[in-house]
Design a protein around this motif. Structure first.
Motif, short mmCIF file in Angstrom:
data_model
loop_
_atom_site.label_atom_id
_atom_site.label_comp_id
_atom_site.label_asym_id
_atom_site.label_seq_id
_atom_site.Cartn_x
_atom_site.Cartn_y
_atom_site.Cartn_z
N MET A 284 0.85 -1.20 0.00
CA MET A 284 0.00 0.00 0.00
C MET A 284 0.88 1.24 0.00
O MET A 284 1.77 1.38 0.83
CB MET A 284 -0.92 -0.01 1.22
N THR A 285 0.67 2.15 -0.92
CA THR A 285 1.46 3.37 -1.00
C THR A 285 0.99 4.41 0.00
O THR A 285 1.80 5.13 0.60
CB THR A 285 1.39 3.96 -2.42
N PHE A 286 -0.34 4.52 0.18
CA PHE A 286 -0.91 5.53 1.07
C PHE A 286 -1.67 4.86 2.21
O PHE A 286 -2.20 3.76 2.05
CB PHE A 286 -1.86 6.44 0.28
N ASP B 124 -4.43 26.08 13.59
CA ASP B 124 -5.30 25.60 12.51
C ASP B 124 -5.27 24.07 12.54
O ASP B 124 -4.30 23.47 13.02
CB ASP B 124 -4.81 26.06 11.14
N GLU B 125 -6.33 23.47 12.01
CA GLU B 125 -6.41 22.02 11.95
C GLU B 125 -6.85 21.60 10.56
O GLU B 125 -7.82 22.13 10.03
CB GLU B 125 -7.38 21.50 13.01
N VAL B 126 -6.13 20.66 9.97
CA VAL B 126 -6.42 20.20 8.62
C VAL B 126 -6.47 18.68 8.61
O VAL B 126 -5.58 18.03 9.16
CB VAL B 126 -5.37 20.68 7.60
N THR B 127 -7.50 18.13 7.98
CA THR B 127 -7.62 16.69 7.81
C THR B 127 -7.57 16.36 6.33
O THR B 127 -8.23 17.02 5.51
CB THR B 127 -8.93 16.16 8.42
N ALA B 128 -6.79 15.35 5.98
CA ALA B 128 -6.66 14.93 4.58
C ALA B 128 -6.96 13.44 4.47
O ALA B 128 -6.59 12.65 5.34
CB ALA B 128 -5.26 15.21 4.06
N GLU B 129 -7.62 13.09 3.38
CA GLU B 129 -7.93 11.69 3.11
C GLU B 129 -7.73 11.41 1.63
O GLU B 129 -8.19 12.18 0.77
CB GLU B 129 -9.38 11.38 3.49
N VAL B 130 -7.02 10.34 1.34
CA VAL B 130 -6.82 9.93 -0.05
C VAL B 130 -8.13 9.34 -0.59
O VAL B 130 -8.78 8.53 0.07
CB VAL B 130 -5.68 8.90 -0.15
N THR B 131 -8.52 9.78 -1.80
CA THR B 131 -9.74 9.31 -2.44
C THR B 131 -9.41 8.70 -3.80
O THR B 131 -8.25 8.71 -4.22
CB THR B 131 -10.76 10.46 -2.60
N LEU C 275 8.46 15.08 -4.18
CA LEU C 275 9.72 14.67 -3.57
C LEU C 275 9.67 13.20 -3.15
O LEU C 275 10.67 12.48 -3.25
CB LEU C 275 10.01 15.57 -2.36
N LEU C 276 8.51 12.75 -2.68
CA LEU C 276 8.36 11.37 -2.23
C LEU C 276 8.10 10.41 -3.39
O LEU C 276 8.05 9.19 -3.18
CB LEU C 276 7.19 11.29 -1.24
N ALA C 277 7.94 10.98 -4.59
CA ALA C 277 7.68 10.17 -5.78
C ALA C 277 6.40 9.35 -5.65
O ALA C 277 6.33 8.19 -6.07
CB ALA C 277 8.86 9.28 -6.11
N GLU C 278 5.39 9.95 -5.01
CA GLU C 278 4.08 9.33 -4.86
C GLU C 278 3.01 10.36 -5.19
O GLU C 278 3.15 11.53 -4.85
CB GLU C 278 3.86 8.83 -3.42
N LYS C 279 1.94 9.93 -5.83
CA LYS C 279 0.88 10.86 -6.21
C LYS C 279 -0.47 10.18 -5.99
O LYS C 279 -0.78 9.18 -6.65
CB LYS C 279 1.03 11.24 -7.69
N PRO C 280 -1.29 10.67 -5.06
CA PRO C 280 -2.58 10.04 -4.84
C PRO C 280 -3.54 10.32 -6.00
O PRO C 280 -3.45 11.35 -6.66
CB PRO C 280 -3.08 10.71 -3.55
N ALA C 281 -4.46 9.40 -6.22
CA ALA C 281 -5.44 9.58 -7.30
C ALA C 281 -6.37 10.75 -7.00
O ALA C 281 -6.80 11.47 -7.90
CB ALA C 281 -6.24 8.29 -7.48
N GLY C 282 -6.67 10.96 -5.73
CA GLY C 282 -7.55 12.05 -5.33
C GLY C 282 -7.33 12.40 -3.87
O GLY C 282 -6.74 11.62 -3.11
#
Length: 292
Positions: free
Chosen positions: A1-3, A34-41, A75-82
């Motif tokens: 799993m990448t993400f 500040d608070e930020v939440t991120a989720e890969v989609t 930089l991490l050479a990873e790109k999420p689809a969304g």
């Protein structure tokens, strides 16, 4: 799993740079987050934004938070689809409290946390260098990332920082109208008298001592001749408040590029100008971090 397959939340502090004599070098993390939440989609980029700037900031790839994440993914050479990003903003925008540095720091820490093994592939020093590249100067991004009191400089082409633990009471007075950093920087002269540079260098060195071992020296240590007087015309009410507080023996400065005024004291309720917000804070030992 990448993400990772769960949302990740990051809290990131407001910051105050310069602190009087430490132009583009000294910074302080504040207990205001500040608070930020991120989720890969599976596809696309979506935002939920509430609080400061919610009606003004973009909701696309131009958002500074996403631009920082995108740089880290490169930089991490990873790109999420969304991605889906939820932002709860409390740090005022355009007030000299490091809102842009907070967005950059949050974005970098989020991206690293979303990638499996991200901390092993992008260490703190690399992340700080990327943050400096995005911001253009290290004084705000250093405390936003690492907390505490930071002394930052450029070594060759690389940004460096030294973090110190300090404790201090801080009050910020936030005016209702912003001042663009570009406007504030545009008022600075290309050169200053040698005597002013020497004076300010001495005060910057004293400020390190005042914040660590000699708080009784703060009123002298926060004197500056490099930037505040030149910027006064863009924020006359802020500069007036700084002078009034200092006459009464309260160490006060313009926070960052302004127009917020920062004072190293609590109990200043009676000094709040009409229409301004006042907030009593402490120095935050934590920078941007993944919330449990």
């Amino acid at each position: 799993m990448t993400f990772v397959d769960v949302p990740v939340t990051v809290r990131v502090p407001a910051t105050s740079a310069n602190l009087g004599p430490g132009f583009d070098s000294l910074g302080l993390a504040l207990s205001w987050f500040d608070e930020v939440t991120a989720e890969v989609t599976t596809s696309g980029l979506t935002f939920d934004i509430e609080g400061e700037g919610a009606d003004e900031v973009p909701r696309d790839e131009t958002h500074l938070l996403y631009r920082a994440m995108d740089a880290a993914f490169d930089l991490l050479a990873e790109k999420p689809a969304g991605l889906h990003l939820s932002c709860r903003n409390t740090i005022p925008h355009g007030r000299g409290l490091g809102s842009s540095a907070a967005a950059i720091a949050a974005g970098l820490v989020l991206a690293r946390a979303l990638v499996v093994g991200g901390e092993d592939r992008m260490d703190d020093r690399t992340m700080f260098g990327l943050a400096n590249d995005l911001e253009g100067h290290p004084d705000n991004v250093a405390p936003a990332l690492f907390g505490g009191f930071t002394i930052s400089w450029i070594e060759g082409a690389a940004a460096e920082t030294q973090r110190l633990d300090v404790e201090a009471d801080v009050t910020v007075f936030v005016p209702p109208e912003p001042v663009a950093t570009s406007v504030a920087r545009g008022l600075l002269p290309e050169s200053v008298p040698h005597a002013d540079a020497s004076f300010t260098a001495g005060r910057a060195a004293l400020l390190v001592a005042a914040l660590t071992t000699a708080p009784e020296r703060l009123i002298s240590a926060t004197e500056d001749r490099l930037h505040q007087t030149y910027r006064a015309e863009a924020m006359p009410d802020s500069y007036k408040l700084v002078r009034q507080l200092r006459v009464e023996g309260v160490p006060a400065v313009i926070s960052g590029a302004g127009p917020t005024v920062l004072a190293f004291a609590h109990g200043l309720e009676d000094w709040t100008p009409s229409g301004w917000a006042r907030r009593e804070l402490r120095v935050s030992p934590e920078g941007a971090h993944v919330a449990p």
